[in-house]
Write a protein that holds these residues in place. Structure first.
Motif, mmCIF file in Angstrom:
data_model
loop_
_atom_site.group_PDB
_atom_site.id
_atom_site.type_symbol
_atom_site.label_atom_id
_atom_site.label_comp_id
_atom_site.label_asym_id
_atom_site.label_seq_id
_atom_site.Cartn_x
_atom_site.Cartn_y
_atom_site.Cartn_z
ATOM 1 N N PHE A 192 6.501 1.475 -47.499
ATOM 2 C CA PHE A 192 7.816 1.881 -48.008
ATOM 3 C C PHE A 192 8.561 0.620 -48.399
ATOM 4 C CE2 PHE A 192 12.374 2.383 -47.544
ATOM 5 C CZ PHE A 192 12.620 3.549 -48.250
ATOM 6 N N TRP A 193 9.222 0.657 -49.567
ATOM 7 C CA TRP A 193 10.092 -0.463 -49.954
ATOM 8 C C TRP A 193 11.289 0.092 -50.704
ATOM 9 C CZ3 TRP A 193 11.524 -2.645 -54.790
ATOM 10 C CH2 TRP A 193 11.000 -2.001 -55.912
ATOM 11 N N GLN A 194 12.388 -0.619 -50.617
ATOM 12 C CA GLN A 194 13.589 -0.214 -51.356
ATOM 13 C C GLN A 194 14.423 -1.437 -51.670
ATOM 14 O OE1 GLN A 194 15.573 3.466 -50.415
ATOM 15 N NE2 GLN A 194 17.585 2.533 -50.523
ATOM 16 N N PHE A 195 14.927 -1.471 -52.896
ATOM 17 C CA PHE A 195 15.883 -2.507 -53.291
ATOM 18 C C PHE A 195 16.793 -1.933 -54.362
ATOM 19 C CE2 PHE A 195 16.989 -6.032 -56.279
ATOM 20 C CZ PHE A 195 17.909 -6.648 -55.454
ATOM 21 N N SER A 196 18.086 -1.944 -54.083
ATOM 22 C CA SER A 196 19.091 -1.505 -55.043
ATOM 23 C C SER A 196 19.845 -2.722 -55.538
ATOM 24 C CB SER A 196 20.068 -0.524 -54.396
ATOM 25 O OG SER A 196 19.375 0.595 -53.868
ATOM 26 N N GLU A 197 20.096 -2.764 -56.838
ATOM 27 C CA GLU A 197 20.810 -3.903 -57.401
ATOM 28 C C GLU A 197 22.200 -4.004 -56.780
ATOM 29 O OE1 GLU A 197 19.651 -6.098 -59.361
ATOM 30 O OE2 GLU A 197 17.782 -5.157 -60.033
ATOM 31 N N PRO A 198 22.643 -5.222 -56.427
ATOM 32 C CA PRO A 198 24.004 -5.370 -55.904
ATOM 33 C C PRO A 198 25.031 -5.013 -56.960
ATOM 34 C CG PRO A 198 23.057 -7.514 -56.389
ATOM 35 C CD PRO A 198 21.946 -6.511 -56.548
ATOM 36 N N VAL A 199 26.219 -4.658 -56.495
ATOM 37 C CA VAL A 199 27.292 -4.275 -57.419
ATOM 38 C C VAL A 199 27.821 -5.528 -58.094
ATOM 39 C CG1 VAL A 199 29.518 -3.151 -57.649
ATOM 40 C CG2 VAL A 199 27.879 -2.291 -55.988
ATOM 41 N N SER A 200 27.329 -5.817 -59.288
ATOM 42 C CA SER A 200 27.755 -7.010 -60.005
ATOM 43 C C SER A 200 28.623 -6.676 -61.203
ATOM 44 C CB SER A 200 26.522 -7.793 -60.482
ATOM 45 O OG SER A 200 25.694 -6.967 -61.273
ATOM 46 N N GLY A 201 28.816 -5.416 -61.492
ATOM 47 C CA GLY A 201 29.638 -5.014 -62.618
ATOM 48 C C GLY A 201 29.729 -3.505 -62.670
ATOM 49 N N ASP A 202 30.706 -2.991 -63.403
ATOM 50 C CA ASP A 202 30.927 -1.555 -63.433
ATOM 51 C C ASP A 202 29.701 -0.796 -63.930
ATOM 52 O OD1 ASP A 202 33.468 -1.779 -62.455
ATOM 53 O OD2 ASP A 202 34.401 -1.943 -64.417
ATOM 54 N N LEU A 203 29.052 -1.296 -64.986
ATOM 55 C CA LEU A 203 27.946 -0.554 -65.572
ATOM 56 C C LEU A 203 26.634 -0.758 -64.827
ATOM 57 C CD1 LEU A 203 28.560 -0.938 -69.411
ATOM 58 C CD2 LEU A 203 28.958 1.058 -67.986
ATOM 59 N N SER A 204 26.536 -1.797 -63.995
ATOM 60 C CA SER A 204 25.270 -2.070 -63.329
ATOM 61 C C SER A 204 25.261 -1.641 -61.864
ATOM 62 C CB SER A 204 24.955 -3.568 -63.416
ATOM 63 O OG SER A 204 25.931 -4.314 -62.722
ATOM 64 N N SER A 240 27.601 1.090 -50.019
ATOM 65 C CA SER A 240 27.154 0.038 -50.914
ATOM 66 C C SER A 240 25.636 0.078 -51.043
ATOM 67 C CB SER A 240 27.588 -1.322 -50.367
ATOM 68 O OG SER A 240 26.843 -1.631 -49.191
ATOM 69 N N PRO A 241 25.091 -0.465 -52.148
ATOM 70 C CA PRO A 241 23.631 -0.509 -52.284
ATOM 71 C C PRO A 241 22.955 -1.227 -51.114
ATOM 72 C CG PRO A 241 24.683 -1.016 -54.380
ATOM 73 C CD PRO A 241 25.773 -0.956 -53.358
ATOM 74 N N HIS A 242 23.561 -2.325 -50.641
ATOM 75 C CA HIS A 242 22.956 -3.086 -49.551
ATOM 76 C C HIS A 242 22.890 -2.251 -48.271
ATOM 77 C CE1 HIS A 242 21.440 -7.005 -48.443
ATOM 78 N NE2 HIS A 242 22.159 -7.000 -47.344
ATOM 79 N N ARG A 243 23.949 -1.471 -48.010
ATOM 80 C CA ARG A 243 23.956 -0.636 -46.807
ATOM 81 C C ARG A 243 22.950 0.493 -46.929
ATOM 82 N NH1 ARG A 243 28.225 3.196 -44.667
ATOM 83 N NH2 ARG A 243 29.618 2.445 -46.305
ATOM 84 N N ARG A 244 22.838 1.090 -48.125
ATOM 85 C CA ARG A 244 21.843 2.146 -48.322
ATOM 86 C C ARG A 244 20.433 1.609 -48.104
ATOM 87 N NH1 ARG A 244 24.999 3.378 -52.930
ATOM 88 N NH2 ARG A 244 23.356 2.560 -54.311
ATOM 89 N N ASP A 245 20.176 0.410 -48.606
ATOM 90 C CA ASP A 245 18.852 -0.179 -48.419
ATOM 91 C C ASP A 245 18.568 -0.419 -46.942
ATOM 92 O OD1 ASP A 245 18.585 -0.138 -51.136
ATOM 93 O OD2 ASP A 245 18.791 -2.314 -51.419
ATOM 94 N N TYR A 246 19.559 -0.940 -46.223
ATOM 95 C CA TYR A 246 19.366 -1.215 -44.799
ATOM 96 C C TYR A 246 19.035 0.065 -44.039
ATOM 97 C CZ TYR A 246 20.527 -1.973 -39.912
ATOM 98 O OH TYR A 246 20.476 -1.994 -38.539
#
Length: 318
Positions: A192-204, A240-246
């Protein structure tokens, strides 16, 4: 910009004409770039999606006796040895790392093999430092072990998991950032692996490495962005993406530890790596914490995993 253009037209018409011609050229270059990029996006969106696997589980694994030895290898990303064991901030309590240190062998005379997750961890699994890495168009990894030698493909048969398989061990992995299930499908029994892009901008903010190209393109559509803005909350969840990944990786890590059929387990956690996702004062998950907060979360994660290990029949041999 409009006022500047009008002023330039009135004061220096010749210069205005040159700027206008340059703008036309820039638009032509941009249009040509779009013509080149769109087919590549389409190719990745519709022709390569089948390669990706966020998780898999091999069926019919051999039974493993609780008397057989197990190895649980836990890697915590951006963990500071200095903060934990030598010069800890007075406000940070890490009782589980302290307890672990009392019953551990510590190897401290080491040098880092690199400065980024994408290089260091593949190097650890291969057993050699990597100078550079890159992904090919088909999503596979290649590397250079020295700066000026040819690129080599990342060979899963050269990893520690392949060595474990040759010795008859079953293998499992739960990790973050690196696409482990894509890179090592033949030498892992569970992955299992997961990585979500950090929130670096509104569209990303909704990009994820475990989504296909077409899904990521749809995630950036203006309608989705406008709905998020109008509702004053992230579209599809507030964490946040980081919390979801954790949360996702920790859940899978616990399942791997509890699985009696997996003897060699590798766990790669995204803490205490920023961004902050914990409030150590209230011992709750909360975005926008500090690195010290994430250290406390790493300590709590260690306790959780050790409790999971102690609950298994093979605890004494792990």
């Amino acid at each position: 910009t409009t006022l500047f253009g009008i002023a330039l037209l009135c004061i220096r018409p010749a210069l205005f004409d040159r700027c206008l011609a340059a703008t036309h050229i820039a638009y032509c270059v941009a249009a040509f770039g779009i013509l080149v990029l769109l087919p590549r996006v389409a190719l990745h969106a519709w022709g390569r999606n089948a390669r990706e696997a966020q998780s898999f589980e091999r069926a019919s694994l051999p039974a493993v006796s609780p008397s057989e030895p197990r190895i649980i290898w836990v890697l915590m990303d951006e963990l500071s040895y200095d903060q934990i064991f030598e010069h800890r901030a007075p406000s940070v309590a890490l009782p589980n790392f302290d307890a672990l240190a009392k019953s551990s062998i510590v190897f401290s005379n080491l040098q880092p093999a690199g400065d980024s997750t994408e290089k260091v961890i593949p190097g650890l699994l291969l057993g050699k430092p990597l100078a550079a890495v890159r992904f090919t168009d088909d999503g596979l990894l290649s590397y250079r072990s020295e700066a000026h030698i040819p690129w080599q493909p990342f060979d899963q048969r050269d990893t520690i998991f392949a060595q474990a398989k040759e010795l008859g061990w079953t293998t499992g992995l739960a990790g973050w950032f690196n696409p482990y299930c894509r890179l090592m499908p033949d030498v892992l029994d569970r992955c299992f692996w997961q990585f979500s892009e950090p929130v670096s901008g509104d569209l990303s903010r909704y990009l994820s490495s475990t989504q296909s190209t077409s899904q990521n393109v749809l995630a950036m559509m203006p309608l989705r962005h406008m709905l998020s803005t109008l509702l004053h909350r992230p579209f599809g969840g507030g964490a946040s993406p980081h919390r979801r990944d954790y949360m996702a990786v920790m859940a899978q890590a616990g399942a791997l530890v509890r699985d009696p059929e997996i003897r060699f387990v590798f766990i790669h956690l995204n803490v205490p790596h920023p961004a902050g996702i914990y409030d150590r004062a209230h011992q709750t998950m909360r975005d926008k914490g500090t690195y010290f907060d994430n250290l406390a979360l790493a300590d709590r994660s260690l306790a959780t995993l050790r409790d999971e290990i102690q609950s298994t029949p093979a605890a004494a041999n792990t």
